[in-house]
Design a protein around this motif. Structure first.
Motif, PDB file in Angstrom:
ATOM      1  N   ASP A 196     -31.740  39.300   4.974  1.00  0.00           N
ATOM      2  CA  ASP A 196     -31.269  39.319   6.353  1.00  0.00           C
ATOM      3  C   ASP A 196     -30.613  38.016   6.777  1.00  0.00           C
ATOM      4  O   ASP A 196     -30.144  37.886   7.909  1.00  0.00           O
ATOM      5  N   ARG A 197     -30.556  37.038   5.875  1.00  0.00           N
ATOM      6  CA  ARG A 197     -29.947  35.741   6.197  1.00  0.00           C
ATOM      7  C   ARG A 197     -28.442  35.771   5.919  1.00  0.00           C
ATOM      8  O   ARG A 197     -27.962  36.554   5.092  1.00  0.00           O
ATOM      9  N   GLU A 198     -27.722  34.914   6.592  1.00  0.00           N
ATOM     10  CA  GLU A 198     -26.331  34.640   6.226  1.00  0.00           C
ATOM     11  C   GLU A 198     -26.333  33.468   5.258  1.00  0.00           C
ATOM     12  O   GLU A 198     -26.988  32.451   5.499  1.00  0.00           O
ATOM     13  N   TRP A 199     -25.573  33.588   4.177  1.00  0.00           N
ATOM     14  CA  TRP A 199     -25.655  32.666   3.051  1.00  0.00           C
ATOM     15  C   TRP A 199     -24.536  31.632   3.065  1.00  0.00           C
ATOM     16  O   TRP A 199     -23.460  31.861   3.629  1.00  0.00           O
ATOM     17  N   VAL A 200     -24.822  30.520   2.401  1.00  0.00           N
ATOM     18  CA  VAL A 200     -23.758  29.615   1.969  1.00  0.00           C
ATOM     19  C   VAL A 200     -23.234  30.200   0.666  1.00  0.00           C
ATOM     20  O   VAL A 200     -23.948  30.216  -0.345  1.00  0.00           O
ATOM     21  N   HIS A 201     -22.034  30.717   0.706  1.00  0.00           N
ATOM     22  CA  HIS A 201     -21.478  31.430  -0.434  1.00  0.00           C
ATOM     23  C   HIS A 201     -20.295  30.630  -1.004  1.00  0.00           C
ATOM     24  O   HIS A 201     -19.886  29.612  -0.440  1.00  0.00           O
ATOM     25  N   TYR A 202     -19.767  31.111  -2.119  1.00  0.00           N
ATOM     26  CA  TYR A 202     -18.635  30.461  -2.775  1.00  0.00           C
ATOM     27  C   TYR A 202     -17.363  31.273  -2.539  1.00  0.00           C
ATOM     28  O   TYR A 202     -17.412  32.490  -2.355  1.00  0.00           O
ATOM     29  N   GLY A 203     -16.234  30.575  -2.576  1.00  0.00           N
ATOM     30  CA  GLY A 203     -14.953  31.252  -2.453  1.00  0.00           C
ATOM     31  C   GLY A 203     -14.740  32.216  -3.601  1.00  0.00           C
ATOM     32  O   GLY A 203     -15.326  32.055  -4.687  1.00  0.00           O
ATOM     33  N   PRO A 204     -13.900  33.236  -3.420  1.00  0.00           N
ATOM     34  CA  PRO A 204     -13.724  34.266  -4.455  1.00  0.00           C
ATOM     35  C   PRO A 204     -13.182  33.721  -5.767  1.00  0.00           C
ATOM     36  O   PRO A 204     -13.386  34.320  -6.822  1.00  0.00           O
ATOM     37  N   GLY A 205     -12.499  32.574  -5.754  1.00  0.00           N
ATOM     38  CA  GLY A 205     -12.001  32.006  -7.001  1.00  0.00           C
ATOM     39  C   GLY A 205     -13.048  31.245  -7.776  1.00  0.00           C
ATOM     40  O   GLY A 205     -12.878  30.960  -8.967  1.00  0.00           O
ATOM     41  N   ASN A 206     -14.159  30.865  -7.123  1.00  0.00           N
ATOM     42  CA  ASN A 206     -15.224  30.113  -7.779  1.00  0.00           C
ATOM     43  C   ASN A 206     -16.101  31.070  -8.573  1.00  0.00           C
ATOM     44  O   ASN A 206     -16.600  32.062  -8.034  1.00  0.00           O
ATOM     45  N   GLY A 207     -16.304  30.779  -9.859  1.00  0.00           N
ATOM     46  CA  GLY A 207     -17.073  31.673 -10.711  1.00  0.00           C
ATOM     47  C   GLY A 207     -18.509  31.872 -10.259  1.00  0.00           C
ATOM     48  O   GLY A 207     -19.134  32.881 -10.600  1.00  0.00           O
ATOM     49  N   LEU A 208     -19.060  30.931  -9.480  1.00  0.00           N
ATOM     50  CA  LEU A 208     -20.433  31.078  -9.016  1.00  0.00           C
ATOM     51  C   LEU A 208     -20.574  32.179  -7.970  1.00  0.00           C
ATOM     52  O   LEU A 208     -21.687  32.644  -7.705  1.00  0.00           O
ATOM     53  N   ALA A 209     -19.463  32.593  -7.361  1.00  0.00           N
ATOM     54  CA  ALA A 209     -19.533  33.705  -6.410  1.00  0.00           C
ATOM     55  C   ALA A 209     -20.055  34.957  -7.097  1.00  0.00           C
ATOM     56  O   ALA A 209     -20.840  35.726  -6.515  1.00  0.00           O
ATOM     57  N   VAL A 210     -19.651  35.170  -8.341  1.00  0.00           N
ATOM     58  CA  VAL A 210     -20.118  36.339  -9.097  1.00  0.00           C
ATOM     59  C   VAL A 210     -21.607  36.212  -9.406  1.00  0.00           C
ATOM     60  O   VAL A 210     -22.360  37.193  -9.341  1.00  0.00           O
ATOM     61  N   VAL A 211     -22.060  34.998  -9.736  1.00  0.00           N
ATOM     62  CA  VAL A 211     -23.479  34.784 -10.015  1.00  0.00           C
ATOM     63  C   VAL A 211     -24.313  35.146  -8.794  1.00  0.00           C
ATOM     64  O   VAL A 211     -25.339  35.837  -8.894  1.00  0.00           O
ATOM     65  N   VAL A 212     -23.899  34.687  -7.615  1.00  0.00           N
ATOM     66  CA  VAL A 212     -24.631  34.977  -6.381  1.00  0.00           C
ATOM     67  C   VAL A 212     -24.621  36.472  -6.083  1.00  0.00           C
ATOM     68  O   VAL A 212     -25.664  37.077  -5.798  1.00  0.00           O
ATOM     69  N   ASP A 213     -23.448  37.081  -6.150  1.00  0.00           N
ATOM     70  CA  ASP A 213     -23.344  38.515  -5.844  1.00  0.00           C
ATOM     71  C   ASP A 213     -24.194  39.356  -6.793  1.00  0.00           C
ATOM     72  O   ASP A 213     -24.872  40.297  -6.368  1.00  0.00           O
ATOM     73  N   ASP A 214     -24.176  39.015  -8.080  1.00  0.00           N
ATOM     74  CA  ASP A 214     -24.948  39.794  -9.057  1.00  0.00           C
ATOM     75  C   ASP A 214     -26.450  39.621  -8.832  1.00  0.00           C
ATOM     76  O   ASP A 214     -27.220  40.590  -8.918  1.00  0.00           O
ATOM     77  N   ALA A 215     -26.886  38.390  -8.532  1.00  0.00           N
ATOM     78  CA  ALA A 215     -28.317  38.145  -8.305  1.00  0.00           C
ATOM     79  C   ALA A 215     -28.805  38.870  -7.061  1.00  0.00           C
ATOM     80  O   ALA A 215     -29.894  39.467  -7.052  1.00  0.00           O
ATOM     81  N   CYS A 216     -28.013  38.845  -6.010  1.00  0.00           N
ATOM     82  CA  CYS A 216     -28.399  39.531  -4.772  1.00  0.00           C
ATOM     83  C   CYS A 216     -28.354  41.046  -4.955  1.00  0.00           C
ATOM     84  O   CYS A 216     -29.212  41.767  -4.430  1.00  0.00           O
ATOM     85  N   ALA A 217     -27.370  41.537  -5.707  1.00  0.00           N
ATOM     86  CA  ALA A 217     -27.295  42.975  -5.973  1.00  0.00           C
ATOM     87  C   ALA A 217     -28.535  43.442  -6.729  1.00  0.00           C
ATOM     88  O   ALA A 217     -29.073  44.526  -6.462  1.00  0.00           O
ATOM     89  N   ALA A 218     -29.005  42.630  -7.685  1.00  0.00           N
ATOM     90  CA  ALA A 218     -30.224  42.976  -8.426  1.00  0.00           C
ATOM     91  C   ALA A 218     -31.435  43.015  -7.505  1.00  0.00           C
ATOM     92  O   ALA A 218     -32.408  43.724  -7.774  1.00  0.00           O
TER      93      ALA A 218
END
Length: 309
Positions: A196-218
């Motif tokens: 329910d929190r709003e995150w400090v996320h990475y821009g779409p070009g930063n590869g860590l954005a995928v890491v965050v999205d995949d971890a949260c999706a899991a």
């Protein structure tokens, strides 16, 4: 006949974006540069560059030739480095391609030791935004070694350095587990509890954005971004300032840090490796060996060694 000089001129024009800047970089006159490019086009059998009013653009033939030109120049540089090493000379250039997050973590201590041991070797470090760009640059011969997640199906040598651990960063005043974990490390936290929190996320070009999205999706949710940053080093600072949780590589967290650190449960990890297109020359091989030793001593890494490719 195609010469290495002609290939070097072509690559320089592409990288500089104009004949004028390429001529300045190569310390030649623009007519001399143009003459060599025309000779190369005659040897190839067609135009390689489209001359625009303020820039140049590769033709389809030029795009097809470019990676081979870079690979040829790279092979020559590697041969020079190998010859110098065989002769006992401590000179040359080592070109390293990596990700922004890796250049903040495992690489600085390794480069510090390398510089002390090999002061005559120039290091050219190029940082890429994500693993795809990194693998593409390595495949085109723009570096001697790539340091980052190993690409799927890579046909060259791969040396796994370790498993990079990720941590969740929260501001000091934000709620979260209050007690340390029994092993003395940061307490564990389930990502689902941060849905329910709003995150400090990475821009779409930063590869860590995928890491965050995949971890949260899991964990069963899609993270909402309070702020997005392209700068990996900014994420833990922004999270500590109260802008929301962030997921960051453990080895980039500053020593003097005002936020709270937690280990995701289940863990979030990423394999890091050093990989090359061909068998490493002695100079590159020496750096990989040093990188392995330094990576094994860094917090947030579990050492694993594997040779493949």
């Amino acid at each position: 006949m195609i010469t290495l000089r002609q290939l070097e001129y072509l690559v320089s024009v592409v990288e500089e974006g104009s004949l004028t800047r390429a001529a300045e970089r190569l310390y030649v006159t623009q007519p001399a540069l143009s003459h060599q490019l025309r000779a190369l086009e005659r040897s190839i059998g067609g135009p390689l560059l489209e001359r625009l009013p303020r820039s140049v653009r590769l033709t389809p033939m030029g795009r097809a030739l470019l990676p081979h030109a870079r690979a040829a120049l790279d092979s020559v540089r590697q041969g020079q480095a190998a010859a110098r090493q065989a002769a006992g000379a401590e000179a040359g250039e080592l070109r390293i391609a990596t990700l922004h997050s890796v250049s903040l973590g495992v690489l600085p201590p390794a480069l510090r030791v390398w510089r002390r041991r090999h002061p005559g070797v120039r290091v050219h470090l190029v940082e890429h935004r994500n693993s795809g760009e990194l693998a593409a640059a390595m495949g085109e011969g723009r570096a001697d070694i790539a340091v980052g997640p190993p690409p799927v199906g890579w046909e060259g040598p791969v040396c796994v350095l370790g498993v990079e651990e990720f941590l969740v960063v929260l501001a000091a005043e934000e709620p979260g587990p209050a007690t340390a974990h029994g092993d003395g490390g940061p307490p564990r936290i389930g990502l689902a509890g941060l849905a329910d929190r709003e995150w400090v996320h990475y821009g779409p070009g930063n590869g860590l954005a995928v890491v965050v999205d995949d971890a949260c999706a899991a964990a069963g949710f899609r993270p909402r971004a309070a702020v997005r940053t392209e700068q990996t080093a900014s994420a833990p600072v922004l999270a500590a300032a109260g802008l929301g949780p962030a997921l960051v590589p453990a080895n980039i967290v500053p020593v003097a840090f005002g936020g709270r650190l937690f280990r995701p449960d289940p863990p979030v990890q990423r394999v890091l490796a050093a990989y090359t297109r061909i068998r490493p020359d002695p100079l590159t091989d020496a750096f990989i060996d040093l990188l392995q030793r330094e990576a094994s001593m860094m917090p947030g890494h579990v050492r694993r060694q594997l040779e493949g490719g």
